[in-house]
Each structure stands twice: as structure tokens, then as C-alpha cells.
Design a protein around this motif. Structure first.
Motif, short mmCIF file in Angstrom:
data_model
loop_
_atom_site.label_atom_id
_atom_site.label_comp_id
_atom_site.label_asym_id
_atom_site.label_seq_id
_atom_site.Cartn_x
_atom_site.Cartn_y
_atom_site.Cartn_z
N VAL A 46 -28.45 -25.50 11.72
CA VAL A 46 -28.89 -24.47 10.78
C VAL A 46 -27.74 -23.52 10.46
O VAL A 46 -27.49 -23.18 9.29
N GLU A 47 -27.01 -23.09 11.48
CA GLU A 47 -25.94 -22.11 11.27
C GLU A 47 -24.78 -22.69 10.47
O GLU A 47 -24.11 -21.95 9.73
N THR A 48 -24.53 -23.98 10.59
CA THR A 48 -23.42 -24.60 9.86
C THR A 48 -23.84 -25.14 8.50
O THR A 48 -22.99 -25.61 7.74
N GLY A 49 -25.14 -25.06 8.19
CA GLY A 49 -25.61 -25.53 6.90
C GLY A 49 -25.94 -27.01 6.87
O GLY A 49 -26.29 -27.53 5.81
N ARG A 50 -25.87 -27.70 7.98
CA ARG A 50 -26.20 -29.12 8.01
C ARG A 50 -27.70 -29.37 7.98
O ARG A 50 -28.15 -30.46 7.67
N SER A 51 -28.47 -28.32 8.29
CA SER A 51 -29.92 -28.44 8.26
C SER A 51 -30.50 -27.20 7.61
O SER A 51 -30.08 -26.08 7.91
N ARG A 52 -31.46 -27.40 6.71
CA ARG A 52 -32.12 -26.26 6.06
C ARG A 52 -33.35 -25.89 6.88
O ARG A 52 -34.25 -26.70 7.08
N PRO A 53 -33.41 -24.64 7.38
CA PRO A 53 -34.55 -24.26 8.20
C PRO A 53 -35.81 -24.08 7.36
O PRO A 53 -35.74 -23.70 6.19
N SER A 54 -36.95 -24.37 7.95
CA SER A 54 -38.21 -24.11 7.28
C SER A 54 -38.45 -22.61 7.20
O SER A 54 -37.80 -21.82 7.90
N GLU A 55 -39.38 -22.21 6.35
CA GLU A 55 -39.72 -20.79 6.25
C GLU A 55 -40.20 -20.26 7.60
O GLU A 55 -39.81 -19.16 8.02
N GLU A 56 -41.01 -21.06 8.29
CA GLU A 56 -41.50 -20.64 9.60
C GLU A 56 -40.36 -20.46 10.59
O GLU A 56 -40.35 -19.50 11.38
N MET A 57 -39.37 -21.36 10.54
CA MET A 57 -38.24 -21.26 11.47
C MET A 57 -37.40 -20.02 11.17
O MET A 57 -36.95 -19.33 12.10
N VAL A 58 -37.19 -19.71 9.91
CA VAL A 58 -36.42 -18.51 9.56
C VAL A 58 -37.10 -17.27 10.15
O VAL A 58 -36.46 -16.42 10.77
N LEU A 59 -38.42 -17.18 9.97
CA LEU A 59 -39.15 -16.02 10.47
C LEU A 59 -39.17 -15.99 12.00
O LEU A 59 -39.08 -14.92 12.61
N ARG A 60 -39.27 -17.16 12.62
CA ARG A 60 -39.28 -17.21 14.08
C ARG A 60 -37.95 -16.77 14.65
O ARG A 60 -37.88 -15.98 15.60
N LEU A 61 -36.86 -17.27 14.07
CA LEU A 61 -35.53 -16.87 14.55
C LEU A 61 -35.30 -15.38 14.31
O LEU A 61 -34.75 -14.68 15.17
N ALA A 62 -35.73 -14.89 13.15
CA ALA A 62 -35.56 -13.47 12.85
C ALA A 62 -36.32 -12.61 13.83
O ALA A 62 -35.84 -11.55 14.27
#
Length: 271
Positions: A46-62
Motif C-alpha cells: 500500500v505504501e509503495t503504491g503496488r496495492s490500492r487499499p480499500s476504503e475500509e482499509m484506509v479508514l482502519r489504518l487511519a
């Protein structure tokens, strides 16, 4: 050829933004993965751009990185999703219950001073205890929008009457520095640079009326008011689990009397 200007622009992709928040919080990829029920490999992708995080993952990480609500919207936009959190003006009818609750809280704290500020320390509401302390402050500092940092530290504000100004000024500037570490805010940094550059009034810190011994539990603000010496300790409260940017950035500051002399003086002044 890439210009120097474009090289200097910040990376607004969601991966680098998340990495920046993780590094700011001093959390490893493995630790974040364990918190978010993911894998270090996926966090790396996710951090290197090789994978696009889901909306749920963005909110969970945040959430696990304790990212402020306003910045969570920015992360969602960077990932290609719509913002999740609204930003409702305080004068909107839907905020009426909140405004009434804040007003009741501030009135209930009288005669002790209390106020509500936003993320830029703009005063949203204040009680009569605060108005009493502002006696003698230059009128231009009381013209809306009123900023509590300017009110306190400006040479034409409360600063000349704060008997332990060097200590209290250092506390306030450190508070702003901590806030800047949490928020990517150019206006907040500009405010910090402005108030940090205010000159200290002549003789600041040399007033013989300033008490040498402070309460052991907190640094007080010691202020002269109409010939009386008032001593306060500050407490700041925020709203739990806010779902609106405006509410998330509100802070309620109450000034608690630090000694019995201040308690008696405030009761007499309010009467």
C-alpha cells in the motif's frame, strides 16, 4: 525533464501519505499490520503504491494511526474515494443542540473562566469569566474572529498582566508545536510564527508579586486583575468519536483556580 518546482511538491498519493503518518507515529509496518489485522507485506504494498487499499482499509489504518478526522478525508480522496466526514458550520441549524450544550457547560462553570476554540485557536464561545479576564485588552484583539493565542501573548493583550509570562508563554508555544505535529496546517504554522515573534513586555518575569512556588500538580497562569493576583491551571477537553470535522477540532478549555485566594476573588468579582 522534471522541473525543480515539481520536485519540491509533496507526494499526495495515498501510499506515501499513510507512510508519513506511520513514521510520524513511530510505528513499524509490522506493528501497524498487527493492529489493523493485516500483514506487513500488504502495508508495504500500500505504501509503495503496488496495492490500492480499500476504503475500509484506509479508514482502519487511519484509526490505528490516530489520524485527525480532517486528514482522514484527505487520505480517502487520495485513494480515490469520497470523503466520509462532513464539515458543518457551527451556525448550521443541525448544530443547534451542540451549541446549546456548550453554552450550558460554559455558563455552569461560572464564575470560573471557560471557552471553546477550534483547531486554529479561534474562540467559538466563552463565558463571563473569560470576559472578565479580558478587561484592558486592546479592542482590535477582541474584534471577531478572536484568537486566544493572540489575546494571551500579544503585548497589547493579556501578556503584560501575566506575572509568570516566560513560563506560560513557553507552555503555550509548546502546545502549538504538539498541535502542528498532529495537523498538516499552514495557517496553524503561520499563527505559531506570528505569536512566537511577539516581543516580551519589559520586565516580563521580574514582577515580585509572581509566586515563587507553584502548585505541585500543574503549571499555573498567574495574572494580575484589578489589583488582585489570580492563579489558574488549564484543562482541555475534546469530543469523543466525532463524526464531523468541525466537532473533531473543537476544544473546551477550563481555567481552574489554583488556590483559595483565586476562588474567593472570583466569587467577589462575580457578585
Amino acid at each position: 525533464m522534471t522541473s525543480v518546482l515539481s520536485d519540491a511538491l509533496p507526494d499526495t498519493r495515498v501510499g506515501p501519505l499513510l507512510r508519513g503518518w506511520r513514521e510520524r507515529r513511530r510505528v513499524s509496518q509490522l506493528e501497524l499490520a498487527l493492529r489493523a489485522d493485516s500483514s506487513a507485506r500488504h502495508i508495504s504494498f500500500v505504501e509503495t503504491g503496488r496495492s490500492r487499499p480499500s476504503e475500509e482499509m484506509v479508514l482502519r489504518l487511519a484509526e490505528h494511526l490516530d489520524v485527525p478526522v480532517r486528514e482522514r478525508n484527505a487520505l480517502l480522496l487520495a485513494a480515490g474515494y469520497a470523503p466520509r466526514y462532513s464539515e458543518t458550520p457551527m451556525d448550521d441549524p443541525s448544530m443547534g443542540t451542540l451549541r446549546e450544550g456548550i453554552d450550558r457547560l460554559l455558563r455552569g462553570y461560572e464564575p470560573y473562566p471557560a471557552l471553546v476554540v477550534d483547531a486554529l485557536y479561534t474562540v467559538v464561545a466563552a463565558n463571563r469569566g473569560i470576559e472578565m479576564l479580558m478587561t484592558g485588552v486592546a479592542p482590535e484583539l477582541l474584534t471577531p474572529p478572536v484568537n486566544v493565542m493572540r489575546l494571551t501573548l500579544h503585548p497589547r493583550g493579556l501578556a503584560p498582566r501575566i506575572l509568570n509570562l516566560p513560563e506560560w508563554r513557553g507552555h503555550l508555544l509548546h502546545q502549538m508545536e504538539r498541535q502542528m505535529a498532529l495537523l498538516r496546517s499552514d495557517p496553524l504554522r503561520s499563527l505559531y510564527e506570528e505569536v512566537a515573534a511577539y516581543p516580551l513586555p519589559a520586565g516580563a518575569g521580574d514582577d515580585p508579586r509572581a509566586p515563587g512556588d507553584h502548585p505541585s500538580f500543574a503549571l499555573p497562569m498567574v495574572v494580575e486583575h484589578q489589583g488582585r493576583i489570580l492563579s489558574f491551571v488549564s484543562s482541555i477537553s475534546t469530543f469523543n468519536t466525532p463524526m464531523d470535522v468541525t466537532v473533531a477540532e473543537l476544544a473546551i478549555e477550563t481555567l481552574l483556580p489554583a488556590d483559595e485566594e483565586t476562588v474567593r476573588a472570583l466569587r467577589e468579582l462575580s457578585a
